[in-house]
Design an enzyme around this catalytic site. Structure first.
Site, PDB file in Angstrom:
ATOM      1  N   ARG A  36       0.837  -1.060  -0.114  1.00  0.00           N
ATOM      2  CA  ARG A  36      -0.176  -0.149   0.015  1.00  0.00           C
ATOM      3  C   ARG A  36       0.781   1.360  -0.224  1.00  0.00           C
ATOM      4  NH1 ARG A  36      -4.959  -1.889   3.854  1.00  0.00           N
ATOM      5  NH2 ARG A  36      -6.298  -2.978   2.148  1.00  0.00           N
ATOM      6  N   LYS A  94     -14.979 -12.646   6.910  1.00  0.00           N
ATOM      7  CA  LYS A  94     -15.694 -11.574   7.332  1.00  0.00           C
ATOM      8  C   LYS A  94     -17.117 -11.770   6.754  1.00  0.00           C
ATOM      9  CE  LYS A  94     -11.665  -8.677   7.727  1.00  0.00           C
ATOM     10  NZ  LYS A  94     -10.906  -7.500   7.064  1.00  0.00           N
TER      11      LYS A  94
END
Length: 399
Positions: free
Chosen positions: A35, A196
């Protein structure tokens, strides 16, 4: 279409850049600098245009309280290395005197503000906190697609107060997703898995307008199976969403979107590397079993749908790939790569779990596009408006 760096004069201006430096950590250092490397292009372009980058981000979930272990100071060595000879000044806070002093001191390079989420005003989109953040910039650049689904102060509050455009990474993410789903993009297939369950289960409710079929695995599939009265043993499941799962299944059917559930699965006594797995039909999962992967018939069913698809979007591994059960994930990924090469199947994948599994298998480079977003990726796929993109549009959407 988004306003971009091409639409703003950066020379001599303090450019407040919202990045995503929510990087994985291990042993007190950055474990994966992807990132940071991805964000460097916008920072370099601002510098080349004569602007002064002031970078802000969150890291982890400190819940509005300062936590030394989640300080963005940990990012400074990697950011300095990636930017080369550009000095990086770290601010001890993202607002107040510490921020102002750092912005003044860092005139010749890049300023990195402290973790936004050390203040409750960030996630609460407190207007006073947004005003304080905006004091560090003359204009605003959002380069964090992965946070664009959150109505936080640094995402929606600040661009209400400063001229706002998209950074190159966010611009590339949105343009790549739009290209993948440009008309005509049917039949379209979605693969949804991972751990998730909450966000992904709810996202499926929106997929029926864009996808002809959704194949589910992992905790998402387990929740649908449990809602159907199936035994899932000690597998990951969201028991409070069983009624929601049934409603979503009915809605998808009404919209003509096929929901593909597992036919067979791999079960084990524990979800851990080295645990012995065995393949059983879904109807034969026992009370002591834990579902860790899809079985070969389930994989074959997905491969059958892939052969018909024009585009595929993937969010979440199909099994516990990080716990020693990557077989289904890798088998389906190999087929996607092959079809992309041989018949032009367009493919996008998003979320940290998915990217990690594809990279571990050495198959990430074979996908058309990998999104850094997780929740934002899911919401975009479902056709939802992302709050962080609205201030960046050339023409605001009709009320």
């Amino acid at each position: 279409m988004l306003k971009s760096l091409d639409d703003i004069d950066l020379a001599g201006k303090r450019v407040l850049i919202r990045t995503d430096f929510n990087v994985p950590l291990a042993d007190g250092r950055v474990a994966d600098d992807t990132r940071i490397r991805e964000a460097a292009a916008t920072i370099r372009e601002v510098l080349a245009a004569g602007g002064r980058p002031v970078v802000m981000s969150h890291l982890g979930r400190p819940k509005g309280q300062p936590r030394p272990d989640l300080s963005l100071k940990i990012v400074v060595p990697d950011l300095s290395r990636i930017l080369g000879d550009v000095p990086v000044t770290f601010a001890r806070d993202c607002v107040g005197d510490a921020a102002r002093e750092a912005v003044e001191a860092g005139r010749d390079g890049v300023v990195l503000l402290e973790n936004l989420r050390f203040h409750p005003g960030e996630e609460g989109n407190d207007p006073n906190f947004a005003v304080e953040l905006a004091l560090s910039g003359d204009c605003y650049v959002n380069d964090a697609f992965s946070s664009a689904h959150r109505a936080h102060a640094s995402v929606v509050g600040v661009p209400e107060r400063l001229p706002a455009v998209a950074g190159r990474l966010l611009q590339h993410e949105v343009e790549s997703l739009e290209a993948a789903f440009a008309q005509p993009a049917r039949p379209a297939l979605a693969l949804v898995g991972g751990a998730k369950v909450d966000d992904k289960l709810k996202a499926i409710a929106h997929f029926s307008q864009r996808f002809d079929a959704v194949a589910v695995a992992g905790g998402v599939a387990n929740t649908f199976l449990r809602a159907d009265g199936r035994e899932v043993g000690g597998s990951l499941v969201a028991p409070d969403l069983l009624a929601t799962a049934q409603e979503i299944r009915d809605h998808a059917r009404d919209q003509g979107c096929e929901l593909i559930l597992p036919e067979d699965v791999v079960v084990a006594d524990e979800v851990a590397p080295g645990a012995a797995g065995r393949t059983v039909p879904v109807a034969e999962v026992g009370p002591g079993d834990r579902i860790v992967d899809l079985g070969p018939r389930s994989v074959a069913r997905i491969v059958e749908e892939l052969a018909k698809a024009t585009v595929v979007a993937w969010a979440g591994p199909l099994g516990a790939a990080d716990k020693g059960f990557p077989e289904a994930t890798e088998a389906v990924a190999r087929e996607i790569v092959r079809l992309g090469r041989e018949s032009g199947l367009r493919s996008v994948a998003g979320g940290g779990e998915t990217m990690a599994a594809l990279r571990a298998a050495g198959l990430a480079d074979g996908f058309g596009y990998l999104s850094l977003g997780g929740g934002a990726f899911l919401k975009w796929l479902g056709g939802e408006r992302l709050p962080g993109l609205q201030p960046l549009l050339r023409s605001p959407p009709a009320a």
